[in-house]
Write an enzyme that holds these catalytic residues in place. Sequence first.
Site, PDB file in Angstrom:
ATOM      1  N   ASP A  99      35.950  31.906  33.368  1.00  0.00           N
ATOM      2  CA  ASP A  99      36.148  32.127  34.785  1.00  0.00           C
ATOM      3  C   ASP A  99      36.119  30.751  35.444  1.00  0.00           C
ATOM      4  O   ASP A  99      35.251  29.927  35.140  1.00  0.00           O
ATOM      5  CB  ASP A  99      34.990  32.980  35.318  1.00  0.00           C
ATOM      6  CG  ASP A  99      35.415  33.919  36.419  1.00  0.00           C
ATOM      7  OD1 ASP A  99      36.024  33.428  37.383  1.00  0.00           O
ATOM      8  OD2 ASP A  99      35.132  35.131  36.318  1.00  0.00           O
ATOM      9  N   ASP A 201      39.267  32.490  40.041  1.00  0.00           N
ATOM     10  CA  ASP A 201      38.654  33.288  41.099  1.00  0.00           C
ATOM     11  C   ASP A 201      39.418  33.118  42.417  1.00  0.00           C
ATOM     12  O   ASP A 201      39.788  32.004  42.781  1.00  0.00           O
ATOM     13  CB  ASP A 201      37.205  32.789  41.261  1.00  0.00           C
ATOM     14  CG  ASP A 201      36.353  33.706  42.102  1.00  0.00           C
ATOM     15  OD1 ASP A 201      36.189  34.875  41.727  1.00  0.00           O
ATOM     16  OD2 ASP A 201      35.848  33.245  43.148  1.00  0.00           O
ATOM     17  N   GLU A 264      43.180  35.808  40.099  1.00  0.00           N
ATOM     18  CA  GLU A 264      42.670  36.970  40.822  1.00  0.00           C
ATOM     19  C   GLU A 264      43.374  37.040  42.170  1.00  0.00           C
ATOM     20  O   GLU A 264      43.232  36.122  42.984  1.00  0.00           O
ATOM     21  CB  GLU A 264      41.151  36.869  41.034  1.00  0.00           C
ATOM     22  CG  GLU A 264      40.595  38.137  41.666  1.00  0.00           C
ATOM     23  CD  GLU A 264      39.232  37.954  42.341  1.00  0.00           C
ATOM     24  OE1 GLU A 264      38.521  38.950  42.530  1.00  0.00           O
ATOM     25  OE2 GLU A 264      38.887  36.813  42.711  1.00  0.00           O
ATOM     26  N   HIS A 325      33.968  43.647  37.636  1.00  0.00           N
ATOM     27  CA  HIS A 325      32.605  43.562  38.165  1.00  0.00           C
ATOM     28  C   HIS A 325      32.547  43.733  39.682  1.00  0.00           C
ATOM     29  O   HIS A 325      31.467  43.716  40.257  1.00  0.00           O
ATOM     30  CB  HIS A 325      32.013  42.210  37.763  1.00  0.00           C
ATOM     31  CG  HIS A 325      32.776  41.062  38.336  1.00  0.00           C
ATOM     32  ND1 HIS A 325      34.074  40.765  37.957  1.00  0.00           N
ATOM     33  CD2 HIS A 325      32.462  40.161  39.293  1.00  0.00           C
ATOM     34  CE1 HIS A 325      34.502  39.739  38.654  1.00  0.00           C
ATOM     35  NE2 HIS A 325      33.553  39.345  39.465  1.00  0.00           N
ATOM     36  N   ASP A 326      33.705  43.851  40.324  1.00  0.00           N
ATOM     37  CA  ASP A 326      33.730  44.020  41.778  1.00  0.00           C
ATOM     38  C   ASP A 326      34.080  45.441  42.208  1.00  0.00           C
ATOM     39  O   ASP A 326      34.003  45.760  43.392  1.00  0.00           O
ATOM     40  CB  ASP A 326      34.774  43.068  42.403  1.00  0.00           C
ATOM     41  CG  ASP A 326      34.402  41.601  42.222  1.00  0.00           C
ATOM     42  OD1 ASP A 326      33.202  41.283  42.262  1.00  0.00           O
ATOM     43  OD2 ASP A 326      35.328  40.784  42.035  1.00  0.00           O
TER      44      ASP A 326
HETATM   45  C1  GLC Z   1      35.733  37.043  43.344  1.00  0.00           C
HETATM   46  C2  GLC Z   1      34.726  37.511  42.340  1.00  0.00           C
HETATM   47  C3  GLC Z   1      33.547  38.094  43.076  1.00  0.00           C
HETATM   48  C4  GLC Z   1      32.938  37.007  43.916  1.00  0.00           C
HETATM   49  C5  GLC Z   1      33.979  36.395  44.848  1.00  0.00           C
HETATM   50  C6  GLC Z   1      33.495  35.098  45.420  1.00  0.00           C
HETATM   51  O1  GLC Z   1      36.286  38.090  44.063  1.00  0.00           O
HETATM   52  O2  GLC Z   1      35.304  38.390  41.444  1.00  0.00           O
HETATM   53  O3  GLC Z   1      32.604  38.631  42.200  1.00  0.00           O
HETATM   54  O4  GLC Z   1      31.875  37.512  44.672  1.00  0.00           O
HETATM   55  O5  GLC Z   1      35.166  36.084  44.178  1.00  0.00           O
HETATM   56  O6  GLC Z   1      33.484  34.107  44.437  1.00  0.00           O
END
Ligand code: GLC
Length: 530
Positions: A99, A201, A264, A325-326
Amino acid sequence: MQETVWWKRGVIYQIYPRSFQDSNADGIGDLDGIRRRLDHLVWLGVDAVWISPVYPSPMADFGYDVADYCDIDPNFGNLEHFRALITEIHERGLKLIMDFVPNHSSDQHAWFKESRSSRDNPKRDWYIWRDAAPGGGPPNNWVSNFGGSAWQWDEATGQYYYHAFLREQPDLNWRNREVCEAMHDVLRFWLDLGVDGFRVDVIWHLMKDEQFRDNPPNPAYVDGRPEIESLLQIHSTDQPDVHDVIARMRHVLDGYKDRVLIGEVYLPIDRLVTYYGRELAGAHLPFNFQLLQTAWHAGRIAELIDEYEGSIPDGGWPNWVLGNHDQPRVAARVGEDQARVAAMLLLTLRGTPTLYYGDEIGIGRVAIPAHAVQDPWEKNEPGLGIGRDPQRTPMQWDASAKAGFTEGTPWLPLSEDHRTRNVAVQASDPTSMLTLTRALIMLRRRSPALSIGAYALLNAKGDVLAYERRCGHDRYMIVLNLGGKEELWNLPENVTGEIVLSTTLGGADQDVADEIRLRPDEGIVIQCHR
Ligand code: GLC
């Protein structure tokens, strides 16, 4: 099939490291824990592991607040543990995806400490500093994704800094060339250690409007939803020049062999596909989250597959995600029976699937008592049902007291069903979710049609969604019953075949010609005779 690059033909498995396997009884998963469980991943049949951040971090956002991009947090181990992990991953023929969190660092990162130390510090411009609005107050109306203003006042230097997430996560200034260079060095650091790619991310956040114009209100906003939804994020995200930034990252990866860049991106399909980049020089795989957000309805899913397939630029490769995980667990969203159908969908669509740890055993809704809440978003905006802890609970390995995850106290509660729902129990149950997931992966691995073949919708009627995958003579039909009633489905004319897999793991190996009876919540894979 072997000639197709690994990230196209393979299955990606996401590990949330805090919750996968603890090796030192502190209740938090770690790198040595992951290493101990690699045999599970090989047995399951996945090709690559993506691990959520393991860098040194104050853990305000559980690792998404990075204090040093080139080291490992002591909670997870150290660089020696990392080297041992990557070596064993590669020895088993697996790939490792890290990541990468370039949009923001921790406020405890040395760069930010310097940046906030004075207005004329050389790193001042590495972050986004602005004066107060003319009448006082924040420079504009931008809202943090975790609620409240996205601007934090810094008393000592008399300016605000921007943070799209927590105030402990200041945004880096990607318009500053030194920031780009420093981040490219970070990529090279991990690439030189042998990592096979990155999941980047919030990649669509990297560039912001140069004039910092106010975001307009969202006319569709309804009370009771997170505050971030009250505005349309048109000036704070998805800026045209973000694609140059991504192309430069991609260029760094292209200096190495067969590395993958995954982005992402939470945007509608027409915007999402722009992240393949001009001339495909952007992300190899802009994460496709459509299945996470769709109504669980055959017609709707057929439409979104068509829209997505029809939008991908020539030469771009699709991908599908069912959990992360979100987002709430798939079994919590669509129910335990439909989770099997969903797994069949994920693993038979065209495009790289990403499987979230624990979904292979069907972990469902885990209740988190108020005193156990960890997620900072839930703490900032309590009671909206947006907390992310339920999808981050420890992996359930066996029927022992702490599910084989730890000998200490797990950092988040285990799901209540861990004594009956776990890898050990399900591995020896021929009808379990785990057996099904593995069978689907094995089938996909064996079949050129299922892994890299073409996709065509056959029909979507009522609760039944049917499509075909084909590569030369290798041809499959997938028929999914998204409802709880028995359904009849007719094979297309001149097609015969046999059912090689059912989500019920019963009734397979039946020859079929014309009418097929689908049980409630059943999905089947038919191998066509020709
Ligand atoms: C992304 C991650 C999330 C995090 C956010 C800020 O969306 O997947 O878990 O809180 O970025 O880094």
